[in-house]
Enzyme design. Sequence first.
Site, PDB file in Angstrom:
ATOM      1  N   HIS A   1     -28.025  -1.355   9.021  1.00  0.00           N
ATOM      2  CA  HIS A   1     -27.075  -1.496  10.132  1.00  0.00           C
ATOM      3  C   HIS A   1     -27.640  -2.220  11.337  1.00  0.00           C
ATOM      4  O   HIS A   1     -27.009  -2.204  12.401  1.00  0.00           O
ATOM      5  CB  HIS A   1     -26.595  -0.120  10.606  1.00  0.00           C
ATOM      6  CG  HIS A   1     -25.730   0.600   9.627  1.00  0.00           C
ATOM      7  ND1 HIS A   1     -24.360   0.500   9.611  1.00  0.00           N
ATOM      8  CD2 HIS A   1     -26.050   1.419   8.606  1.00  0.00           C
ATOM      9  CE1 HIS A   1     -23.874   1.243   8.639  1.00  0.00           C
ATOM     10  NE2 HIS A   1     -24.883   1.815   8.009  1.00  0.00           N
TER      11      HIS A   1
ATOM     12  N   LYS B   1     -18.456   0.141  24.528  1.00  0.00           N
ATOM     13  CA  LYS B   1     -19.463   0.229  23.476  1.00  0.00           C
ATOM     14  C   LYS B   1     -20.728   0.773  24.122  1.00  0.00           C
ATOM     15  O   LYS B   1     -20.788   0.872  25.344  1.00  0.00           O
ATOM     16  CB  LYS B   1     -19.730  -1.145  22.853  1.00  0.00           C
ATOM     17  CG  LYS B   1     -19.981  -2.247  23.905  1.00  0.00           C
ATOM     18  CD  LYS B   1     -20.239  -3.602  23.271  1.00  0.00           C
ATOM     19  CE  LYS B   1     -18.993  -4.321  22.803  1.00  0.00           C
ATOM     20  NZ  LYS B   1     -18.944  -4.640  21.400  1.00  0.00           N
ATOM     21  N   ARG B   2     -21.748   1.116  23.305  1.00  0.00           N
ATOM     22  CA  ARG B   2     -23.002   1.548  23.901  1.00  0.00           C
ATOM     23  C   ARG B   2     -23.514   0.467  24.861  1.00  0.00           C
ATOM     24  O   ARG B   2     -23.257  -0.730  24.665  1.00  0.00           O
ATOM     25  CB  ARG B   2     -24.038   1.816  22.811  1.00  0.00           C
ATOM     26  CG  ARG B   2     -23.809   3.120  22.073  1.00  0.00           C
ATOM     27  CD  ARG B   2     -23.811   4.308  23.002  1.00  0.00           C
ATOM     28  NE  ARG B   2     -25.160   4.626  23.421  1.00  0.00           N
ATOM     29  CZ  ARG B   2     -25.876   5.636  22.952  1.00  0.00           C
ATOM     30  NH1 ARG B   2     -25.359   6.456  22.057  1.00  0.00           N
ATOM     31  NH2 ARG B   2     -27.097   5.855  23.381  1.00  0.00           N
TER      32      ARG B   2
ATOM     33  N   LYS C   1     -25.846  -6.414  23.924  1.00  0.00           N
ATOM     34  CA  LYS C   1     -24.380  -6.451  23.980  1.00  0.00           C
ATOM     35  C   LYS C   1     -23.893  -7.160  25.244  1.00  0.00           C
ATOM     36  O   LYS C   1     -22.723  -7.488  25.380  1.00  0.00           O
ATOM     37  CB  LYS C   1     -23.817  -5.035  23.885  1.00  0.00           C
ATOM     38  CG  LYS C   1     -24.115  -4.353  22.533  1.00  0.00           C
ATOM     39  CD  LYS C   1     -23.663  -2.896  22.519  1.00  0.00           C
ATOM     40  CE  LYS C   1     -24.087  -2.131  21.275  1.00  0.00           C
ATOM     41  NZ  LYS C   1     -23.238  -2.392  20.084  1.00  0.00           N
TER      42      LYS C   1
ATOM     43  N   THR D   1     -17.413  -2.674  15.220  1.00  0.00           N
ATOM     44  CA  THR D   1     -16.178  -2.136  14.650  1.00  0.00           C
ATOM     45  C   THR D   1     -15.139  -1.979  15.753  1.00  0.00           C
ATOM     46  O   THR D   1     -13.943  -2.002  15.487  1.00  0.00           O
ATOM     47  CB  THR D   1     -16.421  -0.771  13.965  1.00  0.00           C
ATOM     48  OG1 THR D   1     -17.264   0.025  14.819  1.00  0.00           O
ATOM     49  CG2 THR D   1     -17.104  -0.951  12.627  1.00  0.00           C
TER      50      THR D   1
ATOM     51  N   LYS E   1     -10.925  -2.626  16.115  1.00  0.00           N
ATOM     52  CA  LYS E   1      -9.934  -1.693  16.673  1.00  0.00           C
ATOM     53  C   LYS E   1      -9.089  -2.370  17.750  1.00  0.00           C
ATOM     54  O   LYS E   1      -7.879  -2.162  17.835  1.00  0.00           O
ATOM     55  CB  LYS E   1     -10.645  -0.454  17.248  1.00  0.00           C
ATOM     56  CG  LYS E   1     -11.340   0.386  16.178  1.00  0.00           C
ATOM     57  CD  LYS E   1     -12.360   1.358  16.767  1.00  0.00           C
ATOM     58  CE  LYS E   1     -13.306   1.850  15.681  1.00  0.00           C
ATOM     59  NZ  LYS E   1     -14.517   2.506  16.226  1.00  0.00           N
TER      60      LYS E   1
HETATM   61  C1  NBG Z   1     -24.607  -0.318  14.263  1.00  0.00           C
HETATM   62  C2  NBG Z   1     -24.491  -1.788  14.620  1.00  0.00           C
HETATM   63  C3  NBG Z   1     -23.047  -2.219  14.694  1.00  0.00           C
HETATM   64  C4  NBG Z   1     -22.320  -1.824  13.421  1.00  0.00           C
HETATM   65  C5  NBG Z   1     -22.510  -0.333  13.171  1.00  0.00           C
HETATM   66  C6  NBG Z   1     -21.863   0.110  11.875  1.00  0.00           C
HETATM   67  C7  NBG Z   1     -26.608   1.094  14.405  1.00  0.00           C
HETATM   68  C8  NBG Z   1     -28.030   1.271  14.011  1.00  0.00           C
HETATM   69  N1  NBG Z   1     -25.995  -0.023  14.012  1.00  0.00           N
HETATM   70  O1  NBG Z   1     -22.974  -3.603  14.868  1.00  0.00           O
HETATM   71  O2  NBG Z   1     -25.136  -2.024  15.850  1.00  0.00           O
HETATM   72  O3  NBG Z   1     -20.948  -2.102  13.524  1.00  0.00           O
HETATM   73  O4  NBG Z   1     -23.882  -0.031  13.077  1.00  0.00           O
HETATM   74  O5  NBG Z   1     -22.302  -0.636  10.806  1.00  0.00           O
HETATM   75  O6  NBG Z   1     -26.037   1.955  15.035  1.00  0.00           O
END
Ligand code: NBG
Length: 844
Positions: free
Chosen positions: A375, A566-567, A572, A674, A678
């Site tokens: 991920h 988002k975080r 980002k 994701t 949305k």
């Molecule tokens: C996150 C990514 C995102 C991705 C999500 C789900 C982690 C380690 N990774 O880009 O930063 O959409 O995983 O796959 O949280």
Amino acid sequence: MNDPNLPGAAEPADAANDHRIGLGKEALKLDFVDNLYYVQGKFAALATQHDYYMALAYTVRDRLLQRWVSSATDYTRRGSRTVAYLSAEFLLGPHLGNNLINLGIEDEVRAAVGELGLNFEELLAQEEEPGLGNGGLGRLAACYLDSMASLEIPSIGYGIRYEFGIFAQRLVDGWQVEQSDKWLRRGNPWEIPRPEWAVEVSLGGKTERYIARDGRTHVRWVAGRKVLGTPFDTPILSYRKNTANTLRLWRAEAPESFDLDVFNRGDYYGAVQQKVVSENISKVLYPNDEQVQGKELRLEQQYFFVSCSLQDMLRILRVQRIALDRFHEKFAVQLNDTHPAVAIAELMRLLVDEHDLDWDRAWEVTRQSFAYTNHTLLPEALERWPLALFARVLPRHLEIIYEINARFLEEVRMHFPGDGERLARMSLIDESGERFVRMANLACVGSHTINGVAELHSRLLREDVLADFHALWPHKFTNVTNGVTPRRWMALANPRLSRLLNQVIGEEWVRDLDRLRDLESCGEDAEFRRQWRFIKRSVKEDFAAHVRRATGVAIDPASMYDVQVKRIHEYKRQHLNVLHIIALYLRIKANLAGDVPPRTFVFGGKAAPGYRFAKLMIRFITAVGEVVNKDPTIRDQLKVVFLPNYNVTNGQRVYPAADLSEQISTAGKEASGTGNMKFSLNGALTIGTLDGANVEIREEVGAENFFLFGLDAAQVQATWRDGYDPTLFYRDNDELRAVLDLVSDGQFSRGDRDLFAPLVDSLLRGDPYRLMADFAPYVQCQERVSAAYRDPDRWTRMSILNVARMGKFSSDRSVQEYCSRIWHVQPVHIDLLSHHVARVAAPS
Ligand code: NBG
């Protein structure tokens, strides 16, 4: 077979009279009152809103149980091949509303509750969301559980029942302040403890060799201590099918034997102390982006839930009388990132040490059982454990990893003779300095399939991060682009738009998102566009009311809602968004803005408590908001709000209200995203870089319906290769210079020139996330956004097309790809047991 308990279907004789399963209003009312009295122990005079919520939750849960028992019975009887989804995080969001959507009884419940004199929305708001995840990774796991259930795929989600989930975020003087998340304080009606299936997990200690009766040398792990894992099960209901799968989360406790032992030595306080230490393992979710490396408790957490889960799978094999060496035929085990990767060593240990399989057979079984999803491309996020720590916590597993490594490196040597550097890179042990166990390498070696989460990300894995593994085993690699569930992220979050869709294209889109294509032609219908705008406007009004309550700031629903949630992380690039806001601010003040449509900038997201730069970015956002929102010369043309405590619940509020979705990460950094899906599904247009799944979203919706800007991944890479000087952009771009100078001057920090200096310095010295290069293209792209927004018909057409073309990004599509290409698991249609049989005669 039709479901006898869905409205309109014929009810079996016993269902009609049993208010615990009936889906009609009267049955619901009876059960609600019963549950308030018999489960909550309250009656009207004493009951709080929360008691009423609990009574309602139990009433809904009663309806799930018949489906749950029927599913478990069917799976057991048929010995169905099952997905075991191993994830350290599941970010579920509130259950009640979602279960009502899935059962299709929202109207009935609303009416029942209303007739009892209660307010349905108020009861929904009582639910504490289980925040057992950080962000995208945990939420993805939750969407996949939802889709697996709805596609009738036998599956169990395995994870940790953290007592404290992700911290709650408050803002104090514009700074993030963390509060612990005591989500279980008032009880959790959605889980059922299963102490009868508790298992023991060993930690620490040493290993011993001995000659067993078969004459062979075996290894015994003499544990330093043991903890008990108790499973807590939550039903995961399908959308209008009979399937209800299980999410099984483990809680750590002290085993009684241990207690007794210390007690016998007369050390009562020592025993209690041990209990506390054991319970710590499932106490708290680690916020990501923090230096978890070297945190012993984190490794213990990972091993704890993995060992519990594998032991549970072995128990299921026993119950279903399936031989141990057919483990891989019964279970497809998915590793959600490397957090559960120690499962590879643990399954080997269970098979070899505890069940006497020979190594080669055990390795074959193991390798055919696991698949690994990566991920992230961020090198700092790839998990490594210091060898000494690993040896201390899991001495036997380290030996097993050495053995796996020796055999693996032999294979590498055969393929690439004389390539010592490659060997060093691929080894499960990093020996370049202090020694580490490399979890991603372990996951690659022990899995039959490795996937990234968007096309671009999977390509970069093959070419860069995991290139050595790709060279050795190209056939192991594949891509499965992420998706999101349309149940929670449309049907539940956006009821108004959902109703319109139902009227125009029917209800099938909820389970077959490709049906949204039928909307394409509607963009040309002026009356439809008017309805579309009317809905967006009323959703935006609701959101404005929420923002007012949450922050005290008044925002105008007629303005463009420009949203980044988002975080908080440098890659980002929330700060790029802020620089644009300051540029607009300066233009408006200088009367140079022309006819810009008013904008409301909405931010939301948590910063990891130890990530100082991210916390400073939050302060930067709120500081700019304080100045801009109060400046009379701006005359409400710009508003900036930071929505505190971004979580699933707040996500459900914000996605439907957004006009513009900010997906502006440095290209090559965001694995998929994701949230981007949305937003678009709810009719927002995207401004974004060619990163993660943005690439595929743009492909689907059409380049003309997507606002693209900035360097692509190859160009970003080139800046690292060929050199990059951020000061050139500062020198050559007057607007950028004015913006940064304003920040440096202390204009947003009441004259304090130091506060945001780290931010500006990072941009001028190195700028690792390439904001400076992307600033001018971003600002120009935002001008195109403004121009498009000034033409409501054009904007609405684009918005409709975005929704119409989002079919690909349903998590149903993702899960189907996992099923056919990785798991090889088939749907199992569940026959609903009659309520009588389910209660009395179903085998356990
Ligand atoms: C996150 C990514 C995102 C991705 C999500 C789900 C982690 C380690 N990774 O880009 O930063 O959409 O995983 O796959 O949280």
